[in-house]
Write a protein that holds these residues in place. Structure first.
Motif, PDB file in Angstrom:
ATOM      1  N   SER B 172     -21.178 -31.009 -15.478  1.00  0.00           N
ATOM      2  CA  SER B 172     -22.423 -31.348 -15.660  1.00  0.00           C
ATOM      3  C   SER B 172     -22.822 -31.976 -16.995  1.00  0.00           C
ATOM      4  O   SER B 172     -23.631 -32.699 -17.246  1.00  0.00           O
ATOM      5  CB  SER B 172     -23.301 -29.849 -15.916  1.00  0.00           C
ATOM      6  OG  SER B 172     -23.127 -28.940 -14.835  1.00  0.00           O
ATOM      7  N   LEU B 173     -22.138 -31.922 -18.209  1.00  0.00           N
ATOM      8  CA  LEU B 173     -21.996 -32.480 -19.097  1.00  0.00           C
ATOM      9  C   LEU B 173     -22.347 -34.143 -19.195  1.00  0.00           C
ATOM     10  O   LEU B 173     -22.910 -34.936 -19.556  1.00  0.00           O
ATOM     11  CB  LEU B 173     -21.320 -31.859 -20.285  1.00  0.00           C
ATOM     12  CG  LEU B 173     -21.309 -32.495 -21.507  1.00  0.00           C
ATOM     13  CD1 LEU B 173     -22.855 -32.508 -22.065  1.00  0.00           C
ATOM     14  CD2 LEU B 173     -20.603 -31.775 -22.846  1.00  0.00           C
ATOM     15  N   THR B 174     -20.967 -34.327 -18.115  1.00  0.00           N
ATOM     16  CA  THR B 174     -20.957 -35.890 -17.941  1.00  0.00           C
ATOM     17  C   THR B 174     -22.020 -36.459 -17.158  1.00  0.00           C
ATOM     18  O   THR B 174     -22.442 -37.614 -17.281  1.00  0.00           O
ATOM     19  CB  THR B 174     -19.447 -36.227 -17.228  1.00  0.00           C
ATOM     20  OG1 THR B 174     -19.540 -35.205 -15.899  1.00  0.00           O
ATOM     21  CG2 THR B 174     -18.405 -35.524 -17.780  1.00  0.00           C
ATOM     22  N   TRP B 175     -22.641 -35.561 -16.406  1.00  0.00           N
ATOM     23  CA  TRP B 175     -23.824 -36.217 -15.404  1.00  0.00           C
ATOM     24  C   TRP B 175     -24.936 -36.107 -16.474  1.00  0.00           C
ATOM     25  O   TRP B 175     -25.871 -37.107 -16.262  1.00  0.00           O
ATOM     26  CB  TRP B 175     -23.901 -35.328 -14.398  1.00  0.00           C
ATOM     27  CG  TRP B 175     -22.962 -35.151 -13.258  1.00  0.00           C
ATOM     28  CD1 TRP B 175     -21.850 -36.038 -13.392  1.00  0.00           C
ATOM     29  CD2 TRP B 175     -22.846 -34.439 -12.092  1.00  0.00           C
ATOM     30  NE1 TRP B 175     -21.211 -35.876 -12.211  1.00  0.00           N
ATOM     31  CE2 TRP B 175     -21.727 -34.862 -11.468  1.00  0.00           C
ATOM     32  CE3 TRP B 175     -23.825 -33.502 -11.462  1.00  0.00           C
ATOM     33  CZ2 TRP B 175     -21.091 -34.135 -10.202  1.00  0.00           C
ATOM     34  CZ3 TRP B 175     -23.274 -32.926 -10.408  1.00  0.00           C
ATOM     35  CH2 TRP B 175     -22.224 -33.370  -9.836  1.00  0.00           C
ATOM     36  N   HIS B 176     -24.907 -35.354 -17.309  1.00  0.00           N
ATOM     37  CA  HIS B 176     -26.074 -35.524 -18.726  1.00  0.00           C
ATOM     38  C   HIS B 176     -25.883 -37.016 -19.106  1.00  0.00           C
ATOM     39  O   HIS B 176     -26.684 -37.662 -19.457  1.00  0.00           O
ATOM     40  CB  HIS B 176     -26.071 -34.488 -19.437  1.00  0.00           C
ATOM     41  CG  HIS B 176     -26.774 -34.670 -20.715  1.00  0.00           C
ATOM     42  ND1 HIS B 176     -28.158 -34.692 -20.867  1.00  0.00           N
ATOM     43  CD2 HIS B 176     -26.200 -35.004 -21.813  1.00  0.00           C
ATOM     44  CE1 HIS B 176     -28.653 -34.928 -22.092  1.00  0.00           C
ATOM     45  NE2 HIS B 176     -27.560 -35.109 -22.488  1.00  0.00           N
ATOM     46  N   ILE B 221     -27.270 -32.310 -13.256  1.00  0.00           N
ATOM     47  CA  ILE B 221     -27.577 -32.761 -14.698  1.00  0.00           C
ATOM     48  C   ILE B 221     -28.377 -31.974 -15.557  1.00  0.00           C
ATOM     49  O   ILE B 221     -28.081 -31.951 -16.731  1.00  0.00           O
ATOM     50  CB  ILE B 221     -28.721 -34.010 -14.283  1.00  0.00           C
ATOM     51  CG1 ILE B 221     -27.774 -35.060 -13.661  1.00  0.00           C
ATOM     52  CG2 ILE B 221     -29.270 -34.560 -15.580  1.00  0.00           C
ATOM     53  CD1 ILE B 221     -28.377 -36.228 -13.033  1.00  0.00           C
ATOM     54  N   GLU B 222     -29.235 -30.995 -15.216  1.00  0.00           N
ATOM     55  CA  GLU B 222     -30.190 -30.404 -15.917  1.00  0.00           C
ATOM     56  C   GLU B 222     -29.136 -29.156 -16.630  1.00  0.00           C
ATOM     57  O   GLU B 222     -29.256 -28.763 -17.589  1.00  0.00           O
ATOM     58  CB  GLU B 222     -31.050 -29.243 -14.808  1.00  0.00           C
ATOM     59  CG  GLU B 222     -32.063 -28.536 -15.572  1.00  0.00           C
ATOM     60  CD  GLU B 222     -32.627 -27.317 -14.853  1.00  0.00           C
ATOM     61  OE1 GLU B 222     -31.939 -27.162 -13.799  1.00  0.00           O
ATOM     62  OE2 GLU B 222     -33.520 -26.710 -15.261  1.00  0.00           O
ATOM     63  N   ALA B 223     -28.150 -28.653 -15.984  1.00  0.00           N
ATOM     64  CA  ALA B 223     -27.127 -27.729 -16.678  1.00  0.00           C
ATOM     65  C   ALA B 223     -26.529 -28.429 -17.837  1.00  0.00           C
ATOM     66  O   ALA B 223     -26.462 -28.296 -18.851  1.00  0.00           O
ATOM     67  CB  ALA B 223     -26.294 -27.165 -15.819  1.00  0.00           C
ATOM     68  N   GLY B 224     -26.278 -29.790 -17.493  1.00  0.00           N
ATOM     69  CA  GLY B 224     -25.477 -30.510 -18.377  1.00  0.00           C
ATOM     70  C   GLY B 224     -26.411 -30.776 -19.771  1.00  0.00           C
ATOM     71  O   GLY B 224     -25.836 -30.602 -21.055  1.00  0.00           O
ATOM     72  N   THR B 225     -27.666 -31.014 -19.601  1.00  0.00           N
ATOM     73  CA  THR B 225     -28.775 -31.110 -20.568  1.00  0.00           C
ATOM     74  C   THR B 225     -28.600 -29.917 -21.453  1.00  0.00           C
ATOM     75  O   THR B 225     -28.556 -30.057 -22.809  1.00  0.00           O
ATOM     76  CB  THR B 225     -29.975 -31.495 -20.016  1.00  0.00           C
ATOM     77  OG1 THR B 225     -29.890 -32.571 -19.268  1.00  0.00           O
ATOM     78  CG2 THR B 225     -30.738 -31.888 -21.177  1.00  0.00           C
ATOM     79  N   ARG B 226     -28.616 -28.914 -20.869  1.00  0.00           N
ATOM     80  CA  ARG B 226     -28.796 -27.608 -21.539  1.00  0.00           C
ATOM     81  C   ARG B 226     -27.457 -27.300 -22.503  1.00  0.00           C
ATOM     82  O   ARG B 226     -27.281 -26.854 -23.436  1.00  0.00           O
ATOM     83  CB  ARG B 226     -29.113 -26.269 -20.620  1.00  0.00           C
ATOM     84  CG  ARG B 226     -30.322 -26.266 -19.989  1.00  0.00           C
ATOM     85  CD  ARG B 226     -30.692 -25.244 -19.351  1.00  0.00           C
ATOM     86  NE  ARG B 226     -30.604 -23.913 -19.808  1.00  0.00           N
ATOM     87  CZ  ARG B 226     -30.666 -22.785 -19.393  1.00  0.00           C
ATOM     88  NH1 ARG B 226     -30.443 -22.816 -17.888  1.00  0.00           N
ATOM     89  NH2 ARG B 226     -30.440 -21.676 -19.869  1.00  0.00           N
ATOM     90  N   LEU B 227     -26.364 -27.651 -21.746  1.00  0.00           N
ATOM     91  CA  LEU B 227     -25.025 -27.583 -22.263  1.00  0.00           C
ATOM     92  C   LEU B 227     -24.951 -28.553 -23.637  1.00  0.00           C
ATOM     93  O   LEU B 227     -24.286 -28.150 -24.647  1.00  0.00           O
ATOM     94  CB  LEU B 227     -23.838 -27.657 -21.317  1.00  0.00           C
ATOM     95  CG  LEU B 227     -23.596 -26.515 -20.261  1.00  0.00           C
ATOM     96  CD1 LEU B 227     -23.099 -27.148 -18.999  1.00  0.00           C
ATOM     97  CD2 LEU B 227     -22.954 -25.328 -21.171  1.00  0.00           C
ATOM     98  N   PHE B 228     -25.388 -29.541 -23.158  1.00  0.00           N
ATOM     99  CA  PHE B 228     -25.454 -30.499 -24.667  1.00  0.00           C
ATOM    100  C   PHE B 228     -26.034 -30.039 -25.747  1.00  0.00           C
ATOM    101  O   PHE B 228     -25.501 -30.195 -26.850  1.00  0.00           O
ATOM    102  CB  PHE B 228     -26.112 -31.742 -23.981  1.00  0.00           C
ATOM    103  CG  PHE B 228     -26.347 -32.907 -25.010  1.00  0.00           C
ATOM    104  CD1 PHE B 228     -25.308 -33.959 -25.202  1.00  0.00           C
ATOM    105  CD2 PHE B 228     -27.622 -33.065 -25.499  1.00  0.00           C
ATOM    106  CE1 PHE B 228     -25.473 -34.595 -26.545  1.00  0.00           C
ATOM    107  CE2 PHE B 228     -27.944 -33.969 -26.580  1.00  0.00           C
ATOM    108  CZ  PHE B 228     -26.836 -34.865 -27.121  1.00  0.00           C
TER     109      PHE B 228
END
Lengths: 246, 246, 246, 246, 246, 246
Positions: B172-176, B221-228
């Motif tokens: 997810s983070l890489t997709w962010h 992507i959304e999870a990635g943004t939150r993890l970021f």
């Protein structure tokens, strides 16, 4: 095609059609009063990415830290020892060889890397030459600033002001890549001195602002764009010839 | 503040106010059928850049190739041997020490690097401990996925589907970071197996598509943004505490 | 069965029924005002010998000197550099592999060894992963103090006084092994401080009597005997599971 | 006085009266059909412990694994490569030097260690000789079987049956140390052959049961006890002379 | 037959009839007030050349720099570290093995090389012993001054004045080889002292003019000529026996 | 002045007037059907000796074995691995530095040494640059065949037949040095092919008789004598300029 942005099944597919890869290699070291510390990594990286896109060639992650011990008296410079860089190059090549890559094209931005990378190639071949299995590997180190078109253009643009370190050509190319990082500046003396040097302290003593023989005040984004195009063309030509080596 | 985009006089100025630097360290290795080979380098890099901007902290170029020998049976994976990575970490730290950096914060994206980097820290300290000059160096290895906020969020988002390699969190983070590289995909089995393993061939035998214990089909992507955001906060907190270590 | 007390034909016979061996690994380093310098070697050795006898498992000679550079500011501490310990572990494993041993179980008494031994395992597997012959080796590092029964008992006996170095658990176990060496003592402060640390001099500055976070005044022979039995049971269980790894 | 059974404050006290230490060094390797694999470590260890007690001299933990690559074709033999053993000896000596030890007496049980340990001494002195700080270190390698009294007694007891590997003298000494491990046995041929040899396989081809030139069927506990006393006396004399070296 | 003065097709022819080669190995180090710095390389070189001519044996170029760190406090002395000399010997042997040489006879002029070269042999054999392919290599180190005839003649000529370093025998032999370099000289004390020593500075402190236990004022060209003939005969005999080793 | 033919007090005297020394460095490798295997060592050696005599400059013993792994498929070729040659160069320079030599002029006969020796220089300087004591060392690698006069004469004598390996120039020079070793010969093809190459087997596949791009049938003693004089003059000029480097 950046290796970092592929999945492993995509690389499996790529290997069915090509055994070649470009490995950008640079340095992280002072480049005079207005040159970016990342200059020598940025230059080969942006050219390699363009070559990769235009020719559908895989590009490995940039080896951003090179052999730059002579720059260590300037804050921010990083260096690997020659023995370390030899080990890095060997491990990268051996990793690639496991997968079936045969043509590994190191694309370099730093003169200080050349001897060490050549020594690394010899270490890699020695495993075979000293009695191991025959190796199909073909290894080349090419410097972005040594191509025919780039050399002609640098001479045309900067003549005797090009010099040897923190050159207007490489500074221009980084400004093409990162226009917001352009730091036009007048320098004194206009052209830096040239000399042989020993360790990092001796280097700083002889070249107090870090430049050797260059006048980077001549750098411009426009020159960078022209150099970029020239080098992309040089490199496509050279890489294609390299791939044909059996 | 990216070291590569600074000049040496700017680093001289920085050192007058801080002796700290963040060094992102990752890996270039398979991340399952839909994960990017650069996942473990991309994750710490994007977080480190954000931390660098928000806190005016210097960020070194990412060490993109780590210790990943167990992934070498999957095309595209690159690895340094442990001895090589130890030498790289040592040379980077010693370069920084020459300039007066004292707090070097390695920010990591790859579990396979941890033991080797800790061994490297011990090698560095050993030069002093075995009778050399006392060293003022403070060294830390922090993993982006181990922060308090990130751990809580990963559990909330993915629970038992997180697994150990090619996790939905890192994908997810890489997709962010690279939304155009998102490769949503259904996987079979949904959750990959878990086991101890030996060399690279044994790894591939046990984990045929590369994942360990994870279900990256849950990535978004959304999870990635939150993890970021969670990791940036975790890291700012942790880096500040580290800087206070005398 | 101690390897040192066997003949080579006896090992030939053993290999016909088992490919497993236990290698005790410890350290020779200060353990506070009343802890033995050999604590970390003695603990895994006595447990390994008992496991060896009860399960007819071969036990190699103890690797008594580990990676303890951070203790070198205290007289009597010995250390190998990480690179040296990696070489020792590699040579021992490769010697065993020549004979057909496949399951090598390093049984450890020193937290400072963990990262280096894990790096050594990766070095060993790398010879295969980087393109050599597939390796059948299964390698594990287990810590005597991390077993389920031992952890429960340590918490029950010493709770927050256990700490991280010169713990009452390990001191007790050495007194069980060498009752005549028990040195009961009251310490000030009762519980030692806890902190991150750099090189050996920094360690001594932060922990003037050598302990970290522990109160070894609680140690007793009786506690040592209970811990010994708990660890022998933990280890028999864990070693048997390890042997089943294909 | 065994270092492993002391605390660090006790070593601090010891150093106020002596800068000497004995480091037993042996090997873990086949010793013929009835000799213990630990013979070469057991012999110097038991003598060193006795010398340590009678003269209040500190004795380090035994380095049980030596340079025995030529024995690796016999199951159970362990070896360090020469480069590894050099590193181990160097790290041990440098650890001791940090604390102020000046006279390090390696007490050896294995002929195969001699060249490598001497090379290690040269490596240690080279750090100083190549321009480092002057070193006060005095290093000696003594073999338990080379003392005046031991040599005379071996000749008297075993004459031409002593041989070069798996000798009746060393077998006897291990039986003195571990009487329950005595394995009297008649051997064919009575006296093993003697020859130069290459690698481990060549060794086994020439010496099928592992012995070189010896008849260990002559070994006895009684002979071992006499050899033990002879060697303790030889060693006390030699160690005292060594300590007087300025 | 000097390897340097052959072509590769001539070596191909040689290998059809012999798998043996002589490699002279010496040192470049002080040899007292009137001894040549090249003494230890010159002596084995001139003898090896004569043996090569008389027996049609190939002689490799002399390894002129050996392990002489203990002489570095005297101007002009050069040394390799033990690890370096081990690598040199290994690479030379492995080069020869590629071509099919099996019997490599190192012919030595410097006592300080012995331990290191023996360690190098063990490193070379270890590659095979630790599980590599069986090696047919036979390696021997012979010292020119240890032959039966030479030892007898030295005792006859110089008795107790021979000593251990800068001996009248070796000085005489160099004067036989380079008569114009004879530097007859009276020395005080006549016979130099003898003692154990540590690093290079300790060596110079104990032996202020460089000699150990010798009286090279007794050297003469005539003695050198007799020693030369004695050693050539010793060496032909020893080399022939070595070649017969299967 | 050959170092091997001096005594240590003579070197002490020399150092009072000069801090410079010439170190000839070559290779032992095939030089085509009629070229001597020692060509690359013989050439710089004879020139260095002449320079040494005419300018009263000290000349170290020739490093006769270089980095020539790519020639190992031709019988008689010897090679050091790059890492070994780096260590040799480092040890020689550090030995010289102990005595106070500051200007070390490596005089080279083998193109394959260049990268490795340059990497060695960087290793040597790195010890200082990474934070050690400032080093006064000045190091230069000069190739005998690259001087102004030699280049002009080679072009005049051999034009396009000079080539890259086993050149008529170097063959001629060895015949000047050893006239009895001249082996005039007609070769087919007259001019050997030119190409990039990988390991030693690939080299032999591309260049079956060992030459690259050259026609050594043009070699003559007379040409050798002219090249010798040209190179001696070039080298005296270059060495003197080097000595003036502060």
């Amino acid at each position: 095609m950046r290796l970092q942005l592929c999945t492993w099944p995509e690389i499996e597919t790529y290997l069915a059609r090509s055994t070649g890869i470009i490995v950008p290699i640079g340095s992280t070291e002072q480049h005079g009063p207005n040159g970016l510390i990342g200059t020598d990594a940025i230059c080969p990286e942006v050219i390699a990415y363009a070559v990769g896109e235009r020719t559908e060639t895989l590009v490995a992650p940039t080896l951003s830290i090179g052999m730059a011990q002579h720059h260590l008296a300037f804050p921010g410079s990083l260096s690997l020892r020659p023995a370390t860089l030899i080990a890095v190059v060997r491990d990268v090549v051996q990793s690639l060889a496991v997968h079936g890559f045969r043509h590994v094209y190191f694309f370099n931005g730093h003169g200080g890397n050349v001897a060490t990378v050549q020594a690394a190639f010899a270490e890699i071949h020695a495993d075979s030459s000293f009695g191991g299995e025959a190796s199909p590997l073909r290894l080349k180190l090419a410097n972005w600033y040594m191509g025919r078109r780039v050399q002609r253009l640098s001479r045309e643009l900067f003549a005797d002001s090009e010099g040897h370190h923190a050159t207007p050509s490489e500074i221009s190319l980084t400004w093409h890549a990162y226009p917001e990082q352009a730091r036009p500046m007048t320098l004194t003396p206009r052209i830096a001195p040239t000399a042989a040097f020993g360790d990092a302290r001796d280097y700083r003593r002889r070249f107090p602002d870090g430049r050797i023989g260059s006048d980077p005040s001549l750098a411009s984004i426009e020159a960078g764009t022209r150099l970029f195009e020239a080098s992309v063309e040089d490199t496509i030509e050279d890489y294609r010839a390299f791939l044909e080596q059996d």
